[in-house]
Design an enzyme around this catalytic site. Structure first.
Site, PDB file in Angstrom:
ATOM      1  N   ASP A  82       0.918  -1.306  -0.003  1.00  0.00           N
ATOM      2  CA  ASP A  82       0.198   0.305  -0.090  1.00  0.00           C
ATOM      3  C   ASP A  82       0.992   1.254   0.012  1.00  0.00           C
ATOM      4  O   ASP A  82       1.954   1.051   0.368  1.00  0.00           O
ATOM      5  CB  ASP A  82      -0.772  -0.076   1.224  1.00  0.00           C
ATOM      6  CG  ASP A  82      -1.976   0.863   1.234  1.00  0.00           C
ATOM      7  OD1 ASP A  82      -2.546   1.347   0.103  1.00  0.00           O
ATOM      8  OD2 ASP A  82      -2.642   1.177   2.373  1.00  0.00           O
ATOM      9  N   GLY A 209     -11.597   3.731   3.802  1.00  0.00           N
ATOM     10  CA  GLY A 209     -12.820   3.005   4.154  1.00  0.00           C
ATOM     11  C   GLY A 209     -13.493   3.228   5.327  1.00  0.00           C
ATOM     12  O   GLY A 209     -14.798   3.245   5.679  1.00  0.00           O
TER      13      GLY A 209
HETATM   14  P1  13P Z   1      -8.807   3.784   6.509  1.00  0.00           P
HETATM   15  O1  13P Z   1      -7.508   3.770   7.405  1.00  0.00           O
HETATM   16  O2  13P Z   1      -9.428   4.868   6.482  1.00  0.00           O
HETATM   17  O3  13P Z   1      -9.654   2.556   6.522  1.00  0.00           O
HETATM   18  O4  13P Z   1      -8.019   3.924   5.009  1.00  0.00           O
HETATM   19  C1  13P Z   1      -7.216   2.729   4.534  1.00  0.00           C
HETATM   20  C2  13P Z   1      -6.758   3.037   3.099  1.00  0.00           C
HETATM   21  O5  13P Z   1      -7.042   3.566   2.331  1.00  0.00           O
HETATM   22  C3  13P Z   1      -5.491   2.184   3.303  1.00  0.00           C
HETATM   23  O6  13P Z   1      -4.755   2.753   1.988  1.00  0.00           O
END
Ligand code: 13P
Length: 288
Positions: A82, A209
């Site tokens: 990520d 999210g």
């Molecule tokens: P949150 O931490 O708001 O769930 O977002 C997760 C995200 O977008 C990781 O890239």
């Protein structure tokens, strides 16, 4: 073998109108728990590592734990890096066997982002790894990456031009969401998803999210989002379940680490089950 490429999972989700939960795991405990829960509910799952997690647990440990969990599962499991602005960490994860990476070029100017994204795509594709691209910044700081201020924002046509030129496989545009807990009601732009997809056949990823309502998720999925990222919800489940158990330990003056791991696993499994239901991915993948 249920260790698959992320792109395969999201393309399948697009065809059938659901989104694949992409959960930021933090250690081998959460890897096992998330895959076990995904297997139980028949949902494909994308396990995501932040750069911080790669550095803390180590790429070898994370990859081995994912493969071990995936090899026992009957659902598709992939491993995704990520938000990574660091080219060296991308190269490391590509070499270790990650399925996909998010090259986060949102801290670069447009020309640099375009050039470097093309280079990352070339490097990744040569190894069979797929690339999610982010050139606009999604608000919020996640594991030390990102910003609370909007620094780069582009038109849909600019996003499409860069995605097409660079050959990126998945796109993470700004959609009004933010990482972390929402401090104010977000101004969401789900229509932007369809606008992008009408112009280019590319999977669109929703970040930030945690904290959205079921109806907001459904609107994004109906507009064509096929991968939804969840990080903060798992962190909270992890830490709060640990805290509750540690308080019990303190009250009883009895200290049992293995029971602590079980509590964290149970809470992590519940996170996957909750989002797989909301994202309509439960029951979609159990026949591999
Ligand atoms: P949150 O931490 O708001 O769930 O977002 C997760 C995200 O977008 C990781 O890239």
């Amino acid at each position: 073998m249920p260790y698959v490429n992320t792109l395969e999972l999201v393309r399948e989700a697009e065809k059938h109108g659901y989104a694949v939960p992409a959960i930021n795991i933090v250690d081998p405990l959460t890897i096992g728990a998330i895959v076990r829960a995904a297997d139980e509910v028949g949902s494909p799952v994308i396990l995501q590592t932040s750069v911080k997690t790669v550095k803390s647990a180590g790429a070898d440990v994370l990859y081995a734990a994912v493969r071990q969990a995936a090899d026992k599962a009957s659902v598709g499991v992939s491993l995704h890096l990520d938000h990574c602005p660091d080219r060296e960490v991308i190269t490391l994860c590509v070499e270790k066997g990650w399925s996909s990476v998010l090259f986060d070029a949102s801290n670069r100017d447009l020309e640099t982002a375009r050039r470097e994204t093309a280079e990352v795509v070339e490097e990744c594709h040569a190894a069979g790894v797929t690339v999610e691209s982010e050139i606009e910044n999604i608000l919020g700081v996640e594991d030390g990456v990102g910003s609370d201020e909007a620094t780069h924002a582009y038109t849909v046509d600019q996003l499409i031009e860069v995605a097409t030129e660079t050959g990126t496989d998945m796109l993470a545009p700004a959609l009004g969401t933010a990482h972390g807990q929402y401090k104010a009601e977000p101004v969401l732009v789900p229509a932007r998803v369809k606008e992008i997809k009408d112009k280019l056949d590319i999977p669109v990823v929703l970040h930030g999210g945690t904290g959205l309502t079921d109806a907001q998720f459904h609107e994004f999925i109906d507009q064509g989002v096929s991968k939804i990222n969840i990080s903060t919800a798992l962190k909270h489940a992890y830490m709060k379940s640990a805290l509750a158990y540690l308080r019990e330990c303190e009250a009883a003056d009895k200290w049992e680490p293995v029971k602590l791991f079980a509590e964290v696993e149970k809470a992590s499994e519940a996170v996957l089950r909750e989002f797989a239901e909301i994202f309509r991915s439960a029951g979609k993948d159990g026949n591999r």
